[in-house]
Design a protein around this motif. Structure first.
Motif, PDB file in Angstrom:
ATOM      1  N   LEU A 161       0.821  -1.203   0.000  1.00 15.77           N
ATOM      2  CA  LEU A 161       0.000   0.000   0.000  1.00 15.77           C
ATOM      3  C   LEU A 161       0.856   1.254   0.000  1.00 15.77           C
ATOM      4  O   LEU A 161       0.432   2.311  -0.435  1.00 15.77           O
ATOM      5  CB  LEU A 161      -0.919   0.010   1.227  1.00 15.77           C
ATOM      6  CG  LEU A 161      -1.935  -1.117   1.310  1.00 15.77           C
ATOM      7  CD1 LEU A 161      -2.689  -1.052   2.630  1.00 15.77           C
ATOM      8  CD2 LEU A 161      -2.900  -1.036   0.146  1.00 15.77           C
ATOM      9  N   GLY A 162       2.057   1.142   0.498  1.00 17.65           N
ATOM     10  CA  GLY A 162       2.958   2.283   0.573  1.00 17.65           C
ATOM     11  C   GLY A 162       4.130   1.933   1.471  1.00 17.65           C
ATOM     12  O   GLY A 162       4.286   0.792   1.894  1.00 17.65           O
ATOM     13  N   PHE A 163       4.939   2.909   1.758  1.00 17.88           N
ATOM     14  CA  PHE A 163       6.066   2.696   2.641  1.00 17.88           C
ATOM     15  C   PHE A 163       6.349   3.983   3.388  1.00 17.88           C
ATOM     16  O   PHE A 163       6.028   5.069   2.931  1.00 17.88           O
ATOM     17  CB  PHE A 163       7.306   2.211   1.893  1.00 17.88           C
ATOM     18  CG  PHE A 163       7.705   3.096   0.748  1.00 17.88           C
ATOM     19  CD1 PHE A 163       8.559   4.160   0.947  1.00 17.88           C
ATOM     20  CD2 PHE A 163       7.215   2.864  -0.511  1.00 17.88           C
ATOM     21  CE1 PHE A 163       8.920   4.979  -0.093  1.00 17.88           C
ATOM     22  CE2 PHE A 163       7.573   3.682  -1.571  1.00 17.88           C
ATOM     23  CZ  PHE A 163       8.428   4.741  -1.364  1.00 17.88           C
ATOM     24  N   HIS A 164       6.930   3.841   4.553  1.00 20.65           N
ATOM     25  CA  HIS A 164       7.260   5.005   5.375  1.00 20.65           C
ATOM     26  C   HIS A 164       8.593   5.589   4.944  1.00 20.65           C
ATOM     27  O   HIS A 164       8.732   6.786   4.776  1.00 20.65           O
ATOM     28  CB  HIS A 164       7.295   4.622   6.854  1.00 20.65           C
ATOM     29  CG  HIS A 164       7.558   5.777   7.756  1.00 20.65           C
ATOM     30  ND1 HIS A 164       8.837   6.134   8.141  1.00 20.65           N
ATOM     31  CD2 HIS A 164       6.731   6.676   8.310  1.00 20.65           C
ATOM     32  CE1 HIS A 164       8.770   7.200   8.906  1.00 20.65           C
ATOM     33  NE2 HIS A 164       7.499   7.549   9.028  1.00 20.65           N
ATOM     34  N   HIS A 165       9.602   4.744   4.782  1.00 15.86           N
ATOM     35  CA  HIS A 165      10.904   5.227   4.347  1.00 15.86           C
ATOM     36  C   HIS A 165      11.710   4.091   3.737  1.00 15.86           C
ATOM     37  O   HIS A 165      11.390   2.925   3.920  1.00 15.86           O
ATOM     38  CB  HIS A 165      11.671   5.868   5.507  1.00 15.86           C
ATOM     39  CG  HIS A 165      12.175   4.881   6.499  1.00 15.86           C
ATOM     40  ND1 HIS A 165      11.384   4.367   7.496  1.00 15.86           N
ATOM     41  CD2 HIS A 165      13.385   4.300   6.638  1.00 15.86           C
ATOM     42  CE1 HIS A 165      12.090   3.528   8.222  1.00 15.86           C
ATOM     43  NE2 HIS A 165      13.319   3.460   7.724  1.00 15.86           N
ATOM     44  N   THR A 183      22.994  10.227  -5.005  1.00 12.13           N
ATOM     45  CA  THR A 183      21.874   9.295  -4.939  1.00 12.13           C
ATOM     46  C   THR A 183      20.577  10.045  -4.668  1.00 12.13           C
ATOM     47  O   THR A 183      19.557   9.801  -5.317  1.00 12.13           O
ATOM     48  CB  THR A 183      22.118   8.232  -3.859  1.00 12.13           C
ATOM     49  OG1 THR A 183      23.334   7.549  -4.154  1.00 12.13           O
ATOM     50  CG2 THR A 183      20.983   7.236  -3.795  1.00 12.13           C
ATOM     51  N   ALA A 184      20.607  10.979  -3.728  1.00 13.85           N
ATOM     52  CA  ALA A 184      19.422  11.778  -3.430  1.00 13.85           C
ATOM     53  C   ALA A 184      19.017  12.623  -4.632  1.00 13.85           C
ATOM     54  O   ALA A 184      17.827  12.736  -4.951  1.00 13.85           O
ATOM     55  CB  ALA A 184      19.683  12.670  -2.216  1.00 13.85           C
ATOM     56  N   TYR A 191      20.187  12.235   3.579  1.00 12.90           N
ATOM     57  CA  TYR A 191      19.271  13.164   2.922  1.00 12.90           C
ATOM     58  C   TYR A 191      17.869  12.607   3.041  1.00 12.90           C
ATOM     59  O   TYR A 191      17.653  11.406   2.861  1.00 12.90           O
ATOM     60  CB  TYR A 191      19.629  13.336   1.442  1.00 12.90           C
ATOM     61  CG  TYR A 191      20.891  14.127   1.248  1.00 12.90           C
ATOM     62  CD1 TYR A 191      20.844  15.505   1.099  1.00 12.90           C
ATOM     63  CD2 TYR A 191      22.128  13.510   1.243  1.00 12.90           C
ATOM     64  CE1 TYR A 191      22.002  16.242   0.960  1.00 12.90           C
ATOM     65  CE2 TYR A 191      23.290  14.237   1.092  1.00 12.90           C
ATOM     66  CZ  TYR A 191      23.215  15.598   0.949  1.00 12.90           C
ATOM     67  OH  TYR A 191      24.365  16.324   0.798  1.00 12.90           O
ATOM     68  N   GLY A 192      16.910  13.466   3.342  1.00 16.32           N
ATOM     69  CA  GLY A 192      15.518  13.067   3.430  1.00 16.32           C
ATOM     70  C   GLY A 192      14.750  13.624   2.251  1.00 16.32           C
ATOM     71  O   GLY A 192      14.839  14.807   1.948  1.00 16.32           O
ATOM     72  N   LEU A 193      13.998  12.767   1.577  1.00 10.01           N
ATOM     73  CA  LEU A 193      13.158  13.169   0.458  1.00 10.01           C
ATOM     74  C   LEU A 193      11.713  12.878   0.832  1.00 10.01           C
ATOM     75  O   LEU A 193      11.415  11.827   1.405  1.00 10.01           O
ATOM     76  CB  LEU A 193      13.537  12.407  -0.812  1.00 10.01           C
ATOM     77  CG  LEU A 193      14.902  12.727  -1.391  1.00 10.01           C
ATOM     78  CD1 LEU A 193      15.987  11.927  -0.732  1.00 10.01           C
ATOM     79  CD2 LEU A 193      14.902  12.504  -2.862  1.00 10.01           C
ATOM     80  N   GLU A 194      10.813  13.758   0.508  1.00  9.95           N
ATOM     81  CA  GLU A 194       9.425  13.617   0.931  1.00  9.95           C
ATOM     82  C   GLU A 194       8.495  13.797  -0.261  1.00  9.95           C
ATOM     83  O   GLU A 194       8.534  14.824  -0.939  1.00  9.95           O
ATOM     84  CB  GLU A 194       9.112  14.668   1.999  1.00  9.95           C
ATOM     85  CG  GLU A 194       7.738  14.536   2.586  1.00  9.95           C
ATOM     86  CD  GLU A 194       7.545  15.525   3.723  1.00  9.95           C
ATOM     87  OE1 GLU A 194       6.399  15.633   4.178  1.00  9.95           O
ATOM     88  OE2 GLU A 194       8.511  16.173   4.147  1.00  9.95           O
ATOM     89  N   PRO A 229      11.248  15.996  -3.882  1.00 12.51           N
ATOM     90  CA  PRO A 229      12.222  16.998  -3.434  1.00 12.51           C
ATOM     91  C   PRO A 229      12.973  16.582  -2.164  1.00 12.51           C
ATOM     92  O   PRO A 229      12.441  15.893  -1.309  1.00 12.51           O
ATOM     93  CB  PRO A 229      11.362  18.230  -3.155  1.00 12.51           C
ATOM     94  CG  PRO A 229      10.017  17.681  -2.829  1.00 12.51           C
ATOM     95  CD  PRO A 229       9.876  16.437  -3.660  1.00 12.51           C
ATOM     96  N   ILE A 230      14.231  17.027  -2.083  1.00 13.51           N
ATOM     97  CA  ILE A 230      15.026  16.838  -0.870  1.00 13.51           C
ATOM     98  C   ILE A 230      14.523  17.839   0.157  1.00 13.51           C
ATOM     99  O   ILE A 230      14.512  19.036  -0.082  1.00 13.51           O
ATOM    100  CB  ILE A 230      16.522  17.062  -1.145  1.00 13.51           C
ATOM    101  CG1 ILE A 230      17.036  16.024  -2.134  1.00 13.51           C
ATOM    102  CG2 ILE A 230      17.320  17.010   0.150  1.00 13.51           C
ATOM    103  CD1 ILE A 230      18.456  16.254  -2.596  1.00 13.51           C
ATOM    104  N   THR A 231      14.062  17.345   1.296  1.00 16.34           N
ATOM    105  CA  THR A 231      13.480  18.229   2.312  1.00 16.34           C
ATOM    106  C   THR A 231      14.335  18.369   3.561  1.00 16.34           C
ATOM    107  O   THR A 231      14.100  19.263   4.369  1.00 16.34           O
ATOM    108  CB  THR A 231      12.076  17.734   2.723  1.00 16.34           C
ATOM    109  OG1 THR A 231      12.176  16.397   3.187  1.00 16.34           O
ATOM    110  CG2 THR A 231      11.111  17.800   1.554  1.00 16.34           C
ATOM    111  N   SER A 232      15.312  17.473   3.741  1.00 15.16           N
ATOM    112  CA  SER A 232      16.164  17.568   4.925  1.00 15.16           C
ATOM    113  C   SER A 232      17.504  16.898   4.647  1.00 15.16           C
ATOM    114  O   SER A 232      17.629  16.103   3.720  1.00 15.16           O
ATOM    115  CB  SER A 232      15.492  16.902   6.128  1.00 15.16           C
ATOM    116  OG  SER A 232      15.268  15.528   5.862  1.00 15.16           O
ATOM    117  N   TRP A 233      18.478  17.246   5.462  1.00 16.14           N
ATOM    118  CA  TRP A 233      19.785  16.617   5.349  1.00 16.14           C
ATOM    119  C   TRP A 233      20.503  16.683   6.682  1.00 16.14           C
ATOM    120  O   TRP A 233      20.196  17.503   7.531  1.00 16.14           O
ATOM    121  CB  TRP A 233      20.616  17.253   4.242  1.00 16.14           C
ATOM    122  CG  TRP A 233      20.919  18.694   4.456  1.00 16.14           C
ATOM    123  CD1 TRP A 233      20.094  19.750   4.193  1.00 16.14           C
ATOM    124  CD2 TRP A 233      22.091  19.255   5.013  1.00 16.14           C
ATOM    125  NE1 TRP A 233      20.687  20.928   4.540  1.00 16.14           N
ATOM    126  CE2 TRP A 233      21.931  20.656   5.045  1.00 16.14           C
ATOM    127  CE3 TRP A 233      23.280  18.726   5.485  1.00 16.14           C
ATOM    128  CZ2 TRP A 233      22.900  21.510   5.529  1.00 16.14           C
ATOM    129  CZ3 TRP A 233      24.241  19.586   5.961  1.00 16.14           C
ATOM    130  CH2 TRP A 233      24.050  20.962   5.966  1.00 16.14           C
TER     131      TRP A 233
END
Length: 86
Positions: free
Chosen positions: A33-37, A48-49, A76-79, A59-63
Motif C-alpha cells: 500500500l505504501g512505505f514510510h521510508h 543518490t538523493a 538526505y531526506g526526500l518527501e 524533493p530533498i526536504t532535509s539533510w
C-alpha cells in the motif's frame, strides 16, 4: 526535456524501444500500500538523493552531515507528500 512529464515520456519511449529492459508484464510488483521510508547505503549520498529527486520528482526536504553535528554519516531526506492511512 523541460518538465517531469517530458522526462517520463522520454523514458517510457526508451523503455518501449529497448529489448534489454523488461516489459510491463515482466516487471515485479511488490503489492504494498505504501512505505514510510527507504534506506540506501551508498558511497555518494548527495548524488543518490539528486537522482531520486530528478527522476521521480521527489524533493530533498532535509539533510544531516558533519555541518549539522552528525559525524557518523551523511543523510538526505526526500518527501513525496503522499499520506498512506489505513
Amino acid at each position: 526535456i523541460q518538465s517531469l512529464s517530458d522526462r517520463k515520456t522520454y523514458f517510457r519511449q526508451q523503455r518501449e524501444q529497448s529489448s534489454l529492459l523488461p516489459s510491463a508484464s515482466q516487471m515485479e510488483h511488490l503489492g504494498t500500500l505504501g512505505f514510510h521510508h527507504m534506506e540506501f547505503y551508498t558511497g555518494d549520498a548527495l548524488m543518490t538523493a539528486k537522482r531520486f529527486e530528478l527522476a521521480l520528482g521527489i524533493p530533498i526536504t532535509s539533510w544531516s552531515s558533519l555541518a549539522t553535528g552528525n559525524d557518523v554519516c551523511v543523510t538526505y531526506g526526500l518527501e513525496c507528500g503522499v499520506k498512506y492511512d489505513r
